[in-house]
Motif scaffolding. Structure first.
Motif, PDB file in Angstrom:
ATOM      1  N   ASP A 186      10.876  28.121  27.069  1.00 24.95           N
ATOM      2  CA  ASP A 186      11.060  29.569  26.931  1.00 24.95           C
ATOM      3  C   ASP A 186      12.506  29.944  26.584  1.00 24.95           C
ATOM      4  O   ASP A 186      12.870  31.128  26.637  1.00 24.95           O
ATOM      5  N   GLY A 220       6.790  41.880  22.719  1.00 23.30           N
ATOM      6  CA  GLY A 220       7.431  40.887  21.882  1.00 23.30           C
ATOM      7  C   GLY A 220       6.913  39.484  22.157  1.00 23.30           C
ATOM      8  O   GLY A 220       6.289  39.209  23.189  1.00 23.30           O
ATOM      9  N   GLU A 221       7.214  38.593  21.251  1.00 26.72           N
ATOM     10  CA  GLU A 221       6.790  37.205  21.411  1.00 26.72           C
ATOM     11  C   GLU A 221       7.602  36.513  22.500  1.00 26.72           C
ATOM     12  O   GLU A 221       8.737  36.880  22.789  1.00 26.72           O
ATOM     13  N   GLY A 222       7.021  35.485  23.088  1.00 24.67           N
ATOM     14  CA  GLY A 222       7.721  34.699  24.091  1.00 24.67           C
ATOM     15  C   GLY A 222       7.747  35.369  25.446  1.00 24.67           C
ATOM     16  O   GLY A 222       7.099  36.390  25.691  1.00 24.67           O
TER      17      GLY A 222
END
Length: 343
Positions: free
Chosen positions: A66, A284-286
Motif C-alpha cells: 500500500d 480514490g484507488e488504493g
C-alpha cells in the motif's frame, strides 16, 4: 450572477442555520518519524488510534503493498468542529458580532438599522428575525469593504483579545490537542496537511500556522471576491461584498481539485458538511482513510450530532457506518481535549 447568488445562499446556510436556532434558544520534517505512542500521547489505545497508526504504517513503509510516494501523501482537515470547537456558535460568527459592536461608533446609522441594531442592543430575538439576509449583511459589513491587510489585522486583534463565553479562554486555545498531535504525526511521515473549511479563508489564515502548523497557503475556505486596486496612490487588495466561493458540502472536493490538484489520501471532518470531501477521498484507488470527530463529551466539551443546528452529523454518520470509516469518540478515545484542561 446566478452562481454568485447560489454561493451566497449556500454559505449563508452554512452559518445561518446554527446562528438563528441558537439565538432563539439563547435569550514537515524529513527526519525519522517518532513511534506512534510518542507521537499521539493524548489518544487512548482504541479503535481510532489503531486505525490511524496502521494506515500510516501501511502507506509510508517502503516495501508495503500500500506504499504511497511522498508527493501523494495529502491530508485534508475540516476546521470547525474538527480541529477546534464550534459551539455555541461558529467562532467566525462570534467574531462578526464582536466586530459590529467595535465598528458601531463609526456607523451611528446602525443604531436604527437592522440587523445592526439588534446586535448592538443584544436583542437576540430581533436578530433571529432578520434571517439569512441579516446574517449576510453582518458578514459583509464586518468582512469586506476593506483591504486584505486591514481585515487580517482585525482578525489578529480579535484572536489575541476575545474570550470564549464558556471557558474564558482565547478562541485559539480551544483547538483539540489530539488533532494537533495527529497533524504533527502525519507531517513527520511526510504528509502535506491542508485545512479545507466552510469558514472564510482570510479569517483562518492569520492564526493557523501558530495553532496547527498549517501555513496560509495550505488553508482553503470560502471566499469573498478580492480585487487589485490603486487607493491613495498605493496598490491594495480590496475585499468586495460578493461571495465568490462557498467551500462547504460539494464545494469541498471542487476546491481540493482547484487548489491542490491531487485527491487526498486522508480526510477528517465532523459534520454533514464534510460528507462529500470524505466520499471523494475514499473513492480514490488504493488504501484511503476517512475520519470523523464525534462530539460525545458534554462535560469537557459538548455532546451533539444528528439534531444539532451547529455541526450537524447525520448523513455522514450513516455513511461512516456503511463504509467503515473511523469515527472518533471524543469521550472515550481522547485523554484530554484542550491544552488548558487540568489533569
Amino acid at each position: 450572477m446566478k452562481q454568485t447568488t447560489e454561493a451566497r445562499q449556500g454559505w449563508a446556510a452554512w452559518l445561518a442555520t446554527a446562528f438563528i436556532a441558537l439565538l432563539l434558544t439563547a435569550c514537515a520534517s524529513p527526519h525519522k518519524a517518532p513511534p506512534a505512542q510518542a507521537a499521539l500521547p493524548s489518544w487512548n489505545d482504541g479503535p481510532s488510534r489503531t486505525a490511524i497508526v496502521e494506515f500510516v504504517r501501511a502507506v509510508t513503509q517502503p516495501g508495503s503493498p500500500d506504499f504511497v510516494a511522498n508527493e501523494d501523501r495529502i491530508a485534508v482537515f475540516d476546521n470547525d468542529g474538527t480541529l477546534w470547537s464550534e459551539q455555541p456558535l461558529y467562532f467566525e460568527m462570534l467574531f462578526a458580532l464582536d466586530r459590529v459592536k467595535e465598528m458601531a461608533p463609526a456607523h451611528p446609522e446602525w443604531a436604527k438599522r437592522q440587523p445592526f441594531k439588534a446586535v448592538i442592543d443584544g436583542d437576540k430575538a430581533a436578530l433571529a428575525k432578520t434571517g439569512q439576509q441579516g446574517l449576510l449583511t453582518i458578514m459583509g459589513a464586518t468582512h469586506t469593504g476593506m483591504t486584505v491587510d486591514d481585515f487580517t489585522q482585525s482578525v489578529t486583534q480579535w484572536t489575541a483579545t476575545a474570550r470564549h463565553p464558556r471557558f474564558n479562554q482565547p478562541f485559539t486555545s480551544l483547538t483539540f490537542v489530539p488533532m494537533r498531535e495527529l497533524l504533527d504525526y502525519l507531517r513527520a511521515h511526510d504528509f502535506k496537511t491542508y485545512i479545507v473549511s466552510g469558514g472564510e479563508t482570510e479569517f483562518m489564515r492569520p492564526w493557523t500556522q501558530a495553532a496547527y502548523g498549517v501555513p496560509p497557503e495550505q488553508v482553503i475556505g470560502s471566499g469573498f471576491t478580492t480585487t487589485f486596486e490603486m487607493r491613495g496612490g498605493k496598490p491594495v487588495l480590496w475585499r468586495q461584498d460578493k461571495l465568490e466561493f462557498n467551500n462547504d458540502g460539494p464545494g469541498k472536493p471542487v476546491a481540493i481539485q482547484r487548489y491542490i490538484g491531487r485527491r487526498p489520501l486522508l480526510a477528517f471532518g465532523n459534520s454533514d458538511g464534510d460528507l462529500q470531501m470524505l466520499q471523494w477521498t475514499t473513492a480514490g484507488e488504493g488504501k484511503r482513510f476517512a475520519g470523523i470527530v464525534h462530539h460525545t463529551d458534554a462535560q469537557r466539551e459538548w455532546a451533539y450530532d444528528r439534531n444539532s443546528s451547529v455541526g450537524k452529523l447525520d448523513r455522514a454518520l450513516d455513511e461512516a457506518q456503511r463504509s467503515g470509516w473511523t469515527v472518533v469518540d471524543m469521550k472515550t478515545e481522547w485523554k484530554r481535549i484542550f491544552a488548558f484542561e487540568k489533569p
